[in-house]
Design a protein around this motif. Structure first.
Motif, PDB file in Angstrom:
ATOM      1  N   LEU A   1       0.854  -1.187   0.000  1.00 10.47           N
ATOM      2  CA  LEU A   1       0.000   0.000   0.000  1.00 10.47           C
ATOM      3  C   LEU A   1       0.890   1.237   0.000  1.00 10.47           C
ATOM      4  N   LEU A   2       0.724   2.078  -0.995  1.00  8.65           N
ATOM      5  CA  LEU A   2       1.432   3.350  -1.064  1.00  8.65           C
ATOM      6  C   LEU A   2       0.400   4.447  -0.826  1.00  8.65           C
ATOM      7  N   TYR A   3       0.517   5.136   0.315  1.00 13.72           N
ATOM      8  CA  TYR A   3      -0.501   6.083   0.754  1.00 13.72           C
ATOM      9  C   TYR A   3       0.055   7.504   0.775  1.00 13.72           C
ATOM     10  N   PHE A   4      -0.651   8.418   0.086  1.00  9.85           N
ATOM     11  CA  PHE A   4      -0.291   9.830   0.067  1.00  9.85           C
ATOM     12  C   PHE A   4      -1.384  10.618   0.788  1.00  9.85           C
ATOM     13  N   PRO A   5      -1.221  10.887   2.083  1.00  9.05           N
ATOM     14  CA  PRO A   5      -2.311  11.494   2.855  1.00  9.05           C
ATOM     15  C   PRO A   5      -2.739  12.867   2.367  1.00  9.05           C
ATOM     16  N   GLU A   6      -1.842  13.624   1.727  1.00  6.57           N
ATOM     17  CA  GLU A   6      -2.183  14.988   1.316  1.00  6.57           C
ATOM     18  C   GLU A   6      -2.551  15.103  -0.162  1.00  6.57           C
ATOM     19  N   GLU A   7      -2.553  13.992  -0.896  1.00  7.64           N
ATOM     20  CA  GLU A   7      -2.882  14.056  -2.321  1.00  7.64           C
ATOM     21  C   GLU A   7      -4.366  13.780  -2.566  1.00  7.64           C
ATOM     22  N   ASN A   8      -4.883  14.383  -3.647  1.00  4.85           N
ATOM     23  CA  ASN A   8      -6.263  14.108  -4.043  1.00  4.85           C
ATOM     24  C   ASN A   8      -6.270  13.002  -5.096  1.00  4.85           C
ATOM     25  N   HIS A   9      -7.109  13.130  -6.113  1.00  4.65           N
ATOM     26  CA  HIS A   9      -7.230  12.065  -7.115  1.00  4.65           C
ATOM     27  C   HIS A   9      -6.016  11.999  -8.036  1.00  4.65           C
ATOM     28  N   TRP A  10      -5.160  12.993  -7.953  1.00  5.56           N
ATOM     29  CA  TRP A  10      -3.912  13.022  -8.716  1.00  5.56           C
ATOM     30  C   TRP A  10      -2.741  13.090  -7.743  1.00  5.56           C
ATOM     31  N   VAL A  11      -1.533  13.042  -8.274  1.00  3.06           N
ATOM     32  CA  VAL A  11      -0.337  13.279  -7.470  1.00  3.06           C
ATOM     33  C   VAL A  11       0.255  14.583  -7.980  1.00  3.06           C
ATOM     34  N   LEU A  12       0.088  15.642  -7.201  1.00  3.94           N
ATOM     35  CA  LEU A  12       0.437  16.984  -7.666  1.00  3.94           C
ATOM     36  C   LEU A  12       1.768  17.489  -7.115  1.00  3.94           C
ATOM     37  N   ASP A  13       2.154  17.018  -5.944  1.00  2.00           N
ATOM     38  CA  ASP A  13       3.399  17.468  -5.337  1.00  2.00           C
ATOM     39  C   ASP A  13       4.600  16.809  -6.019  1.00  2.00           C
ATOM     40  N   GLY A  14       5.642  17.594  -6.283  1.00  2.00           N
ATOM     41  CA  GLY A  14       6.810  17.082  -6.997  1.00  2.00           C
ATOM     42  C   GLY A  14       7.515  15.962  -6.262  1.00  2.00           C
ATOM     43  N   GLN A  15       7.696  16.111  -4.957  1.00  2.00           N
ATOM     44  CA  GLN A  15       8.367  15.068  -4.182  1.00  2.00           C
ATOM     45  C   GLN A  15       7.520  13.796  -4.128  1.00  2.00           C
ATOM     46  N   ASN A  16       6.218  13.971  -3.988  1.00  2.00           N
ATOM     47  CA  ASN A  16       5.338  12.801  -4.000  1.00  2.00           C
ATOM     48  C   ASN A  16       5.378  12.091  -5.359  1.00  2.00           C
ATOM     49  N   SER A  17       5.482  12.871  -6.410  1.00  2.00           N
ATOM     50  CA  SER A  17       5.594  12.287  -7.749  1.00  2.00           C
ATOM     51  C   SER A  17       6.865  11.455  -7.877  1.00  2.00           C
ATOM     52  N   PHE A  18       7.945  11.966  -7.311  1.00  6.18           N
ATOM     53  CA  PHE A  18       9.210  11.226  -7.326  1.00  6.18           C
ATOM     54  C   PHE A  18       9.048   9.892  -6.599  1.00  6.18           C
ATOM     55  N   ILE A  19       8.383   9.925  -5.444  1.00  4.43           N
ATOM     56  CA  ILE A  19       8.143   8.690  -4.686  1.00  4.43           C
ATOM     57  C   ILE A  19       7.242   7.752  -5.480  1.00  4.43           C
ATOM     58  N   TRP A  20       6.199   8.315  -6.086  1.00  5.26           N
ATOM     59  CA  TRP A  20       5.268   7.508  -6.897  1.00  5.26           C
ATOM     60  C   TRP A  20       6.029   6.732  -7.971  1.00  5.26           C
ATOM     61  N   HIS A  21       6.882   7.431  -8.714  1.00  5.11           N
ATOM     62  CA  HIS A  21       7.626   6.773  -9.785  1.00  5.11           C
ATOM     63  C   HIS A  21       8.612   5.745  -9.225  1.00  5.11           C
ATOM     64  N   THR A  22       9.270   6.076  -8.145  1.00  5.36           N
ATOM     65  CA  THR A  22      10.224   5.137  -7.553  1.00  5.36           C
ATOM     66  C   THR A  22       9.540   3.835  -7.167  1.00  5.36           C
ATOM     67  N   GLU A  23       8.389   3.932  -6.499  1.00  4.28           N
ATOM     68  CA  GLU A  23       7.671   2.741  -6.066  1.00  4.28           C
ATOM     69  C   GLU A  23       7.034   2.001  -7.239  1.00  4.28           C
ATOM     70  N   PHE A  24       6.555   2.744  -8.216  1.00  5.64           N
ATOM     71  CA  PHE A  24       5.932   2.154  -9.402  1.00  5.64           C
ATOM     72  C   PHE A  24       6.915   1.225 -10.115  1.00  5.64           C
ATOM     73  N   TYR A  25       8.105   1.734 -10.412  1.00 10.19           N
ATOM     74  CA  TYR A  25       9.066   0.938 -11.168  1.00 10.19           C
ATOM     75  C   TYR A  25       9.752  -0.112 -10.290  1.00 10.19           C
ATOM     76  N   LYS A  26       9.878   0.158  -9.010  1.00  9.61           N
ATOM     77  CA  LYS A  26      10.400  -0.855  -8.102  1.00  9.61           C
ATOM     78  C   LYS A  26       9.469  -2.055  -8.056  1.00  9.61           C
ATOM     79  N   TRP A  27       8.173  -1.783  -8.016  1.00  6.06           N
ATOM     80  CA  TRP A  27       7.174  -2.874  -7.968  1.00  6.06           C
ATOM     81  C   TRP A  27       7.224  -3.702  -9.261  1.00  6.06           C
ATOM     82  N   LEU A  28       7.276  -3.038 -10.395  1.00  5.63           N
ATOM     83  CA  LEU A  28       7.332  -3.761 -11.660  1.00  5.63           C
ATOM     84  C   LEU A  28       8.604  -4.602 -11.745  1.00  5.63           C
TER      85      LEU A  28
END
Length: 362
Positions: free
Chosen positions: A331-358
């Motif tokens: 579970l990757l949880y972004f408490p301050e994000e809405n239906h998108w990922v708008l924060d730059g640092q959160n986006s970096f984390i999103w991509h890191t976890e996305f490709y790590k999972w794949l």
């Protein structure tokens, strides 16, 4: 119709709209009287999106243009000869330093005999003699176009650059293929469009360069719902799923979403009305939670804490179910994000976890 503007004489309206897998520029003449109908004329054509009109002069429009390999830049459109000319070059240095992906239009025959446009994005320096892990991309919406878009989150070029073939089908519900195709998905969430998804991945899997032992499925919003639903019906096709802000349990979703017109229209109504056949079918046959007993595939679940359309309980329910079933999950949880990922640092984390999972699961 998205962006639109009057011409300088007030005789025409220029606008952009989806058409067969792209978004193009159109014009329509204002009718001389209320009982006359005029037809729009398409002004641009190509494997790109004209995503907005930002200015005009007597003989020129300034528009946004992008494609799956290029972020938005400004272009001029010559109203006299139809020429598109690039005006800004903000990203040229970046493009010149990387190898871009090949983006190919592929027509897939659906289970009911329709021709479905599917975008296929290949890794840079693609070699057909090799085998590549392949990812089915499930678009959100559910209505809307799957066009030549460019995003810093669901970025097809970046996914392909990590060594994956991306398959992005314009399944039922997409706009740009006529009203019937666009509207069919309403009250049929787990029906024909799921068959469309499977038709697309099965079609590309016939190619020798697709590693059928390394197929993944990813998506957000309705695409997240699609991943949850396909996890229960895919019959072993996929080795990994990623669902971002997806609908998992339609009953609890109905009870917590902030906007009821959407679910009442697309699902057919509420779940307690036993006399409403459309709603009963949606909440029973098309509810991913009803198929969780068949889940057996690793799944990454991403959820924003301020998503009011598809609230946090959806991601938490899905994650807990996967945990209790003993499936590899995260579970990757972004408490301050809405239906998108708008924060730059959160986006970096999103991509890191996305490709790590794949990398871990494919």
């Amino acid at each position: 119709v998205h962006s639109f503007t009057w011409d300088t004489k007030g005789e025409k309206i220029y606008f952009v709209a989806p058409n067969y897998g792209t978004v193009q520029l159109f014009e329509i003449k204002v009718p001389e009287s209320s009982n006359k109908i005029t037809q729009p004329k398409q002004l641009t054509n190509g494997q790109f999106d004209v995503s907005g009109i930002v200015g005009q002069s007597k003989n020129m429009l300034v528009v946004n243009r992008k494609d799956m390999n290029h972020a938005t830049e400004l272009y001029t459109y010559n109203l006299k000869n139809g020429a598109l000319k690039q005006l800004t070059h903000l990203n040229d240095d970046t493009y010149n330093s990387i190898t871009l992906s090949k983006v190919e239009k592929r027509m897939v025959k659906t289970s009911d005999g329709k021709d479905m446009l599917t975008w296929v994005i290949y890794p840079p320096n693609f070699d057909p003699s090799k085998k590549y892990p392949t990812i089915l991309y499930c678009k959100g919406g559910p209505q809307g176009p799957l066009s030549q878009s460019y995003s810093f989150r669901w970025n097809y070029q970046l996914m392909a650059a990590n060594g994956y073939i991306i398959v992005a089908p314009s399944r039922r519900g997409m706009s740009g293929f006529g009203i019937e195709w666009n509207e069919q998905i309403s009250k049929d969430y787990g029906g024909q469009n799921m068959k469309d998804y499977l038709a697309a991945i099965d079609d590309i899997s016939k190619e020798s360069y697709v590693d059928t032992d390394r197929l993944g499925c990813v998506g957000a919003s309705y695409g997240g719902y699609s991943a949850f639903y396909l996890a229960g019906i895919h019959e072993g096709r996929f080795k990994s799923f990623i669902a971002h802000d997806g609908m998992y349990n339609l009953r609890s979703m109905y009870g917590t979403t902030e906007e009821l017109f959407f679910v009442n229209w697309d699902l057919g109504g509420n779940y307690w009305d036993k006399n409403n056949a459309a709603a009963q079918k949606s909440f029973n046959e098309f509810n991913p939670a009803n198929f969780v007993d068949k889940w057996d595939t690793p799944i990454l679940i991403i959820q924003g804490g301020k998503v009011f359309r598809i609230p946090i309980g959806q991601g938490l329910e899905a994650f807990q179910a996967a945990q209790l079933k003993g499936i590899k999950c995260k579970l990757l949880y972004f408490p301050e994000e809405n239906h998108w990922v708008l924060d730059g640092q959160n986006s970096f984390i999103w991509h890191t976890e996305f490709y790590k999972w794949l990398e871990e699961t494919l």
